[in-house]
Design an enzyme around this catalytic site. Structure first.
Site, PDB file in Angstrom:
ATOM      1  CB  CYS A   1      53.726  57.457  66.041  1.00  0.00           C
ATOM      2  SG  CYS A   1      52.897  58.230  64.695  1.00  0.00           S
TER       3      CYS A   1
ATOM      4  CB  CYS B   1      55.102  67.658  61.635  1.00  0.00           C
ATOM      5  SG  CYS B   1      56.213  66.281  61.485  1.00  0.00           S
TER       6      CYS B   1
HETATM    7  P1  FAD Z   1      53.729  52.664  55.996  1.00  0.00           P
HETATM    8  O1  FAD Z   1      53.117  53.873  55.354  1.00  0.00           O
HETATM    9  O2  FAD Z   1      53.039  52.029  57.132  1.00  0.00           O
HETATM   10  O3  FAD Z   1      53.951  51.615  54.834  1.00  0.00           O
HETATM   11  C1  FAD Z   1      54.450  50.326  55.045  1.00  0.00           C
HETATM   12  C2  FAD Z   1      53.871  49.433  53.983  1.00  0.00           C
HETATM   13  O4  FAD Z   1      54.511  48.157  54.024  1.00  0.00           O
HETATM   14  C3  FAD Z   1      52.390  49.192  54.188  1.00  0.00           C
HETATM   15  O5  FAD Z   1      51.705  49.445  52.994  1.00  0.00           O
HETATM   16  C4  FAD Z   1      52.313  47.725  54.577  1.00  0.00           C
HETATM   17  O6  FAD Z   1      51.109  47.134  54.165  1.00  0.00           O
HETATM   18  C5  FAD Z   1      53.526  47.167  53.850  1.00  0.00           C
HETATM   19  N1  FAD Z   1      54.011  45.897  54.411  1.00  0.00           N
HETATM   20  C6  FAD Z   1      54.121  45.549  55.713  1.00  0.00           C
HETATM   21  N2  FAD Z   1      54.572  44.285  55.817  1.00  0.00           N
HETATM   22  C7  FAD Z   1      54.750  43.833  54.560  1.00  0.00           C
HETATM   23  C8  FAD Z   1      55.181  42.580  54.031  1.00  0.00           C
HETATM   24  N3  FAD Z   1      55.517  41.554  54.808  1.00  0.00           N
HETATM   25  N4  FAD Z   1      55.237  42.453  52.685  1.00  0.00           N
HETATM   26  C9  FAD Z   1      54.902  43.494  51.871  1.00  0.00           C
HETATM   27  N5  FAD Z   1      54.478  44.682  52.330  1.00  0.00           N
HETATM   28  C10 FAD Z   1      54.398  44.854  53.649  1.00  0.00           C
HETATM   29  N6  FAD Z   1      54.031  61.829  59.378  1.00  0.00           N
HETATM   30  C11 FAD Z   1      54.036  63.093  58.910  1.00  0.00           C
HETATM   31  O7  FAD Z   1      55.093  63.574  58.504  1.00  0.00           O
HETATM   32  N7  FAD Z   1      52.910  63.852  58.873  1.00  0.00           N
HETATM   33  C12 FAD Z   1      51.723  63.368  59.295  1.00  0.00           C
HETATM   34  O8  FAD Z   1      50.713  64.072  59.259  1.00  0.00           O
HETATM   35  C13 FAD Z   1      51.677  62.037  59.801  1.00  0.00           C
HETATM   36  N8  FAD Z   1      50.518  61.508  60.222  1.00  0.00           N
HETATM   37  C14 FAD Z   1      50.484  60.220  60.690  1.00  0.00           C
HETATM   38  C15 FAD Z   1      49.269  59.710  61.104  1.00  0.00           C
HETATM   39  C16 FAD Z   1      49.207  58.421  61.617  1.00  0.00           C
HETATM   40  C17 FAD Z   1      47.886  57.876  62.070  1.00  0.00           C
HETATM   41  C18 FAD Z   1      50.389  57.643  61.694  1.00  0.00           C
HETATM   42  C19 FAD Z   1      50.341  56.231  62.263  1.00  0.00           C
HETATM   43  C20 FAD Z   1      51.601  58.142  61.270  1.00  0.00           C
HETATM   44  C21 FAD Z   1      51.678  59.438  60.743  1.00  0.00           C
HETATM   45  N9  FAD Z   1      52.876  59.987  60.289  1.00  0.00           N
HETATM   46  C22 FAD Z   1      52.886  61.280  59.819  1.00  0.00           C
HETATM   47  C23 FAD Z   1      54.147  59.240  60.381  1.00  0.00           C
HETATM   48  C24 FAD Z   1      54.586  58.593  59.052  1.00  0.00           C
HETATM   49  O9  FAD Z   1      54.707  59.569  58.042  1.00  0.00           O
HETATM   50  C25 FAD Z   1      53.629  57.502  58.592  1.00  0.00           C
HETATM   51  O10 FAD Z   1      53.569  56.497  59.569  1.00  0.00           O
HETATM   52  C26 FAD Z   1      54.039  56.858  57.266  1.00  0.00           C
HETATM   53  O11 FAD Z   1      52.939  56.119  56.778  1.00  0.00           O
HETATM   54  C27 FAD Z   1      55.239  55.936  57.391  1.00  0.00           C
HETATM   55  O12 FAD Z   1      55.583  55.452  56.110  1.00  0.00           O
HETATM   56  P2  FAD Z   1      56.255  54.015  55.903  1.00  0.00           P
HETATM   57  O13 FAD Z   1      56.371  53.827  54.432  1.00  0.00           O
HETATM   58  O14 FAD Z   1      57.461  53.890  56.722  1.00  0.00           O
HETATM   59  O15 FAD Z   1      55.196  52.996  56.511  1.00  0.00           O
END
Ligand code: FAD
Length: 423
Positions: free
Chosen positions: A159, A353
């Protein structure tokens, strides 16, 4: 009647819950299991980490929103998934049975892979809202007694966009305070060149980001392996094109944020045929695990092979637009199976993005995200900053109201002034 459980309520999981409720039959039960009572909008974390946003601005309490939609919710968190029994063992000892499981647990942050890395040690983090708040407190102290900044992403990170964003947002904040002249900034990255982004670049991302770094007086070191971090110093080995040591750097800092590599979360890591060696979930082209065919996965937790070998290891980012396409495909495929059909919908894995630079920004469109591509486009300007603020507001509104239409897609298509993306 089927019970569909969604594990994780981040960007992927919450969108999945809304889309699944809409796609499921009326009698099917949809339950979300999270390890937090709140949804946090991760893309806003760089703003939180310079005190431009608060936790409240970028959080939504999950239960009331999910209740309204008729979606069950448990905030106990999963301790372990047991695919052979189709059960999830929750952290509070309860056991939840499922007919279909969608894993959306995002990343485990692998700070432990580098000595001194992470908010428990010597560097700030923007990956989680708790970290971003901690970084914001450090930032408030830093601007009182400024000094050198090191910012970037370590080897194995996937990332990169947020590292560039945070560098530029810090730069903008320092300029507003008129103390930018007291801060030397260095961008340290595992990428082979500025703007690679784990994707072999998008459009002219190399030229645009290099130019932006020059304009903003940010030096950079690419092909960088971070070897260890002390309280006020980072040790970096710069490699050549073959990954061999070229030069060692010891960079002093008063503030440092390095994005870590990601792994899969403990609840699924190490389960044979479900996850790979780093704990990411194996999926086929329909987002379904090839062995446990009632398990699907969306978001950062899915296994994607690196798109090319780089001198220092880099991974492929999983971005919001791409994640929404995984969500839509998964909802349609589970509905197909419920109706006795085979899954047939593939996620587009397109990427659009907006990288905010605090007062302007850079936009990328990659169709599909992984090259070779049908469309490769990048642009920059003040409009990106304005668009990203509008995007955050609209996205949060949708998450608070439980709107089912994929927010990224709608907003970005509106911004681009097109009805549908081809490719
Ligand atoms: P997450 O949003 O991290 O969600 C995972 C969830 O699972 C969390 O709430 C966590 O608490 C939960 N979880 C974990 N383990 C467990 C468990 N054992 N039991 C129950 N729940 C659990 N992408 C873009 O397109 N545009 C952007 O501007 C952008 N900005 C970003 C900025 C940052 C700082 C980061 C790190 C990433 C960014 N991204 C962006 C990339 C991506 O869109 C994000 O990382 C996004 O949040 C990923 O979504 P996700 O649902 O896969 O993971």
């Amino acid at each position: 009647m089927a019970h569909i459980v969604i594990l994780g309520a981040g960007l992927g999981g919450l969108s999945m819950a809304f889309a699944m409720r809409k796609a499921a039959r009326q009698d099917d039960r949809v339950t979300v299991v999270s390890d937090s009572a709140f949804f946090h909008f991760v893309p806003s974390n760089p703003w939180v980490a310079v005190n431009w946003r608060t936790r409240g601005d970028v959080s939504v309490e999950l239960k009331p929103v999910l209740d309204k939609k008729g979606i069950g919710f448990d905030a106990a968190g999963a301790k372990r998934v047991h695919p052979e029994r189709r059960e999830i063992e929750l952290a509070d000892g309860k056991v939840l049975a499922y007919d279909f499981l969608v894993i959306a647990t995002g990343p485990k942050l692998a700070f432990d892979e580098i000595e001194g890395l992470g908010p428990q040690a010597n560097t700030a983090s923007i990956c989680h809202i708790d970290h971003a708040e901690q970084a914001a407190r450090k930032w408030a102290e830093f601007v009182e007694t400024p000094g050198p900044i090191v910012v970037g992403a370590v080897q194995g990170a996937s990332c990169y966009g947020p590292a560039y964003e945070y560098a530029m947002i810090m730069d903008a904040d320092l300029r507003r305070r008129k103390i930018r002249d007291r801060v030397a900034m260095t961008f340290v990255t595992a990428e082979p060149y500025v703007g690679h982004l784990g994707l072999g670049g998008v459009g002219d991302s190399k030229g645009m980001l290099e130019s932006a770094m020059r304009e903003h007086d940010i030096k950079w070191i690419c092909n960088a392996k971070t070897t260890r971090i002390e309280a006020d110093k980072i040790f970096v080995t710069e490699c050549d094109d073959l990954g061999q040591e070229r030069r060692r750097h010891e960079l002093p800092f008063r503030f440092c944020m390095m994005l870590p590599a990601f792994k899969g979360v403990d609840a699924v890591a190490g389960i044979d045929k479900l996850t790979n060696a780093r704990g990411f979930v194996f999926i086929d082209e329909f987002q379904r695990n090839p062995t446990y065919r009632e398990i699907y996965a969306v978001g950062v937790c899915v296994a994607i092979a690196p798109q090319e070998t780089t001198p220092v290891p880099t991974g492929v980012p999983k971005t919001g637009f791409m994640i929404e396409s995984m969500v839509s495909a998964t909802a349609e495929n589970i509905r197909a199976v419920l109706d006795g059909r085979e899954p047939s919908t593939r996620a587009t894995w397109n990427a659009i993005c907006l990288a905010d630079f605090g007062d302007r920004g850079v936009a990328f469109v990659a169709l599909p995200q992984i090259p070779p591509r049908n469309l490769n486009w990048s642009s920059e300007g003040k409009w990106v900053h304005v668009a990203k603020i509008g995007f955050e507001k609209y996205f949060m509104h949708r998450m608070r109201t439980g709107a089912t239409e994929p927010a990224y897609e709608r907003i970005l298509l509106d911004l681009l002034g097109v009805k549908k993306l081809k490719g």
